[in-house]
Structures are given as C-alpha cells and as structure tokens.
Design a protein around this motif. Structure first.
Motif: not given
Length: 466
Positions: A101-114
């Motif tokens: 499973s792909v990690d679900r990006a949350r918080g600040q990392s969601a903005k930096n990660q596609p």
C-alpha cells in the motif's frame, strides 16, 4: 400513585413510545434496509473483493519458492520511486499476489509529496513482476466491494453522508430500547377495571409477566400474512436485540464521534483518541507488564557481540521473535502477525500482532517497536491491557466489522454477521408493512364511519330538498 393513575400513565407512555417507534422507523427504513443488505455483503468483504478483483489478486500457484518479502518490496520501490511504501505484509499466500500500500500523505508532507494515482500495488511473489496497480476510488468492476463499503459507510456522499448515517444510527440506538419496551405485555386498563362489578366468585389470578411476555418471542407458523410479519418484527427484535444494539451503537461510534465518545467516557471510562495520542507521545511505555516484557527482550547480537542493525531483510523475522518473547513473558501467545512498517523519522520498526487475549485484529491488536539502529525494544503495547472503556469500544467495533476469530470460528461469525444484516433489513421491511396495513385499516374505519353518517343524515336531507 394509585393503580388507576399508574395504568393511565403506562398507557400514555406506551402510546407515545409507539408513535416515536413507528415514525422514526419509517424515516430509518430505507437507510437500514440498505445498510443491512450491504452489511451482509461486507461480512465477506475480503472474499468477495478477491473475486471482483481476481485479475490482480489471484495468481497461479507454482511449485518453486516465493521471493522474500523484502525483495518484493524493493521491486515496488524500484518501479515507483516517487512514492513511499513504508509498510509490508508479514506473510504470503501461495495463490495470491503480494499487496503493498502507498503511504497516505498527511499534514505538511501532503503538500510536498505527489499524490499517487493508486493505493495498492500487486506483485507476483514468485518472480517479483508487477501484476498491476489499483485505484480504489475509481468506478470499476474490481472496486465493487469498496463501493459497497462506502455506500454502507457514508452513502457515497462523503462527510454529509457520514453525518446523516450517524444520526440515523443514533435514532436506531434509541429505538432499540423503545422497541424492546413495546414488546412488554400491556398494562391493565384502569378505567375498564373500575367498570367491572365485584364478581360473586373469586376472580381468576392473572398470569405472570413472563408468561404474558413469552408470546412476543414466538413466531406463529399457521397464521395470516399480517400476523406473520407482526411476529417476525417482534421475535427478531427480541432474539437479536443485543447484537442489534451493538451494531447500532458502534455505527454511532464510526460516524458520530461527537456523541459516542462523551457517552462512552461517562459510562465506561473510554479514553478515546486523546488518550492514545498521549500514549504515542511517550518514548517508552510506563505500563509495568510492558516494562517487564521489554526487560526480557535482549537486542539481537552478532558473533562479535555488537548490536545488529535491523534492516528490511531481517526486520520481519527479528520483530516476530521479539514479539513472541514479550508475549511469553506476559503469559500470552502470539496467534498472528498482522503487518510491519518502518518509522523513518523515529528510526524504528513497528510490527502489529494478535495475541490469544487481544480483541480482534484491528483496534484491539498488540504492537512492538524496536530501534532500527540497535535492535533494542523501545515499546511493547498489548491490546488486552487497554483500559476497560477502550476494551468495550474494541469489542463494539470488532463485533461490527467481523474482525474476530480464526479459521472455522471466523467463518461461522461471518455467516452470523451476514444473517444479522439480513435481519436488520427484515425488521425494517416488516415495520413498514405493519404501518401500511394499520394505516389502511384506519382509513377503512374512517370511511365506514363516514358512509354511515352520510347514509343516516345525508339521504333524508336530500329528500327534504326535493
């Protein structure tokens, strides 16, 4: 309070409860029929999902050995280097693909990660080939069971649907108690009792409450359609009452936490998410039994005596061994390892597992965390050692989701849970049927009275006019 006033109060209370039960039931009927049918399907979610998603999930069984899970994980990272895959399965099946499973990006990392256009990657465990990826949000045949899940969870309407079903679940929970009360025998009508003269002979003793209540638990076989539906509505509601309450109240917990958590905190001392956050904030557990388990676990060492670096290749074997040691120290047995993940920022590996005393395989499961650099056990959290209120919450969610038992025991509970879902649909359908028939009867009575009135007063009046 006199017997007359009490009977009058009981009669009025019953009338009010019946009105509430009848019309809230009508409001809920469509939602509960949908939830019951989809819930029956979701009792076999994994099995049905594999069937609809067979092109990705199913592979041909081979005689040769399967590749190590770490190697399969490397294949996925090499194929999709722009995304993070921090978790891995801890075991493989002979005729199924390995799923990452792909990690679900949350918080600040969601903005930096596609954002990945998929959530899962399927890999052939025998040769490491990528079978395909799966976007569970897409409308596709392979995602049928996930659409059923979200229809069951939020009507496919997101937060609005979740709130609506949460309110329906709350009304349903209250209706469980009202419906239970309405199955009780009716109280003696005080006015009718006063109208009766004192008999010359000794009056017949009235049957006990239990004997008068017993017919509500039975289903008459040789009867008409109305009475059969009446009996099904009453008997199913009584026999399955406890499980219906568990399903209803746990649904409030899933969809309406603002109501569920305060009630659970007040009644059973549920700690909620805040308590879990505080626990996660601690670097080491303060639980005495967990400290004993940690003291019994020694870091893995090499032949030269230095601590071993826990890497992807040895992480599953190492953490499984440490989980068994910690469990044995606490007098429990590890029944199943559930998954492992790398906590990159903390420099740790964490494995979830189920012991013979844990509640289910999800919220009530145990976990062990070790340092990736030294192999030292940083934290052991046993699910069965949760606070009493949290255990009650775990039981509610586990019974609702069917994450209980193993092997044949799990299959039997799946069948039982599917039957509960169908029973919910039957209760709602029979409730609507009874209301329709009762309404037709009332309209017929009104029409009869109106015709009698018209025949008695209308015709003579017409003759006079003529």
């Amino acid at each position: 309070m006199t017997s007359l006033s009490f009977s009058s109060f009981a009669s009025n209370l019953r009338r009010i409860c019946l009105w509430i039960h009848r019309y809230t039931g009508l409001v809920m009927a469509g939602f509960l029929i949908m939830a019951g049918i989809t819930g029956s399907l979701l009792a076999f979610h994994e099995e049905l999902d594999d069937m609809f998603n067979y092109k990705l999930a199913q592979i041909e069984r081979q005689d040769g050995p399967q590749l190590p899970i770490a190697t399969l994980h490397d294949k996925v990272i090499a194929a999709y280097p722009e995304y993070n895959f921090s978790s891995m399965p801890t075991s493989l099946e002979a005729d199924k693909s390995a799923v990452f499973s792909v990690d679900r990006a949350r918080g600040q990392s969601a903005k930096n990660q596609p954002k990945a256009p998929f959530q899962e990657v399927y890999v052939n465990p025998y040769n490491g080939d990528i079978v395909g990826t799966r976007d569970k949000d897409a409308w596709a045949w392979r995602n049928t069971m996930w659409k059923v899940f979200w229809l069951h969870r939020d009507l496919l309407l997101g937060d609005i649907g979740k709130l609506l079903l949460g309110l329906i679940a709350l009304i349903w929970t209250i209706n469980c108690f009202i419906g239970f009360y309405l199955t009780f025998p009716r109280a003696i009508n005080g006015k009718k009792a006063l109208q009766k003269t004192v008999p010359k002979t000794t009056p017949k003793k009235r049957a006990s409450f239990i004997k008068r209540w017993l017919p509500a638990w039975k289903i008459r076989r040789k009867t008409n359609t109305f009475k059969l539906n009446y009996d099904l509505h009453h008997a199913f509601g009584l026999w399955l009452w406890l499980m219906l309450f568990v399903i209803a109240w746990s649904s409030v917990g899933f969809n309406l936490k603002s109501v569920y958590q305060p009630v659970m905190q007040a009644v059973v001392g549920f700690e909620g998410r805040e308590g879990k956050r505080e626990e996660k904030g601690k670097s080491k557990t303060t639980d005495k039994s967990s400290e004993q388990a940690m003291s019994a676990v020694a870091p893995m060492s090499t032949e030269t005596g230095s601590n071993t670096f826990v890497n992807k290749a040895n992480s599953i074997a190492y953490l499984t061994e440490q989980a068994h040691i910690a469990a044995q120290k606490n007098g429990v047995t590890v029944q199943q390892t559930l998954g492992i993940r790398r906590l990159t920022e903390e420099g740790q590996w964490q494995m979830r597992f189920k012991t013979d005393k844990d509640v289910g395989t999800h919220g009530g499961a145990s976990s062990i965390t070790v340092s990736a650099a030294t192999g030292k056990v940083e934290k052991v959290n046993f699910g069965y050692q949760s606070a009493f209120g949290n255990k009650i919450d775990q039981w509610f969610s586990t019974l609702h989701m069917g994450h209980i038992g193993q092997g044949n025991a799990h299959l039997l509970y799946q069948i039982f849970l599917a039957m509960i879902g169908l029973a919910v649909a039957v209760l709602s359908a029979t409730g609507v049927y009874l209301w329709v028939k009762a309404r037709q009867s009332r309209l017929k009575q009104k029409l009869t009275i109106k015709n009698k009135f018209s025949n008695h007063y209308g015709k003579p009046a017409i003759k006079k006019q003529l």
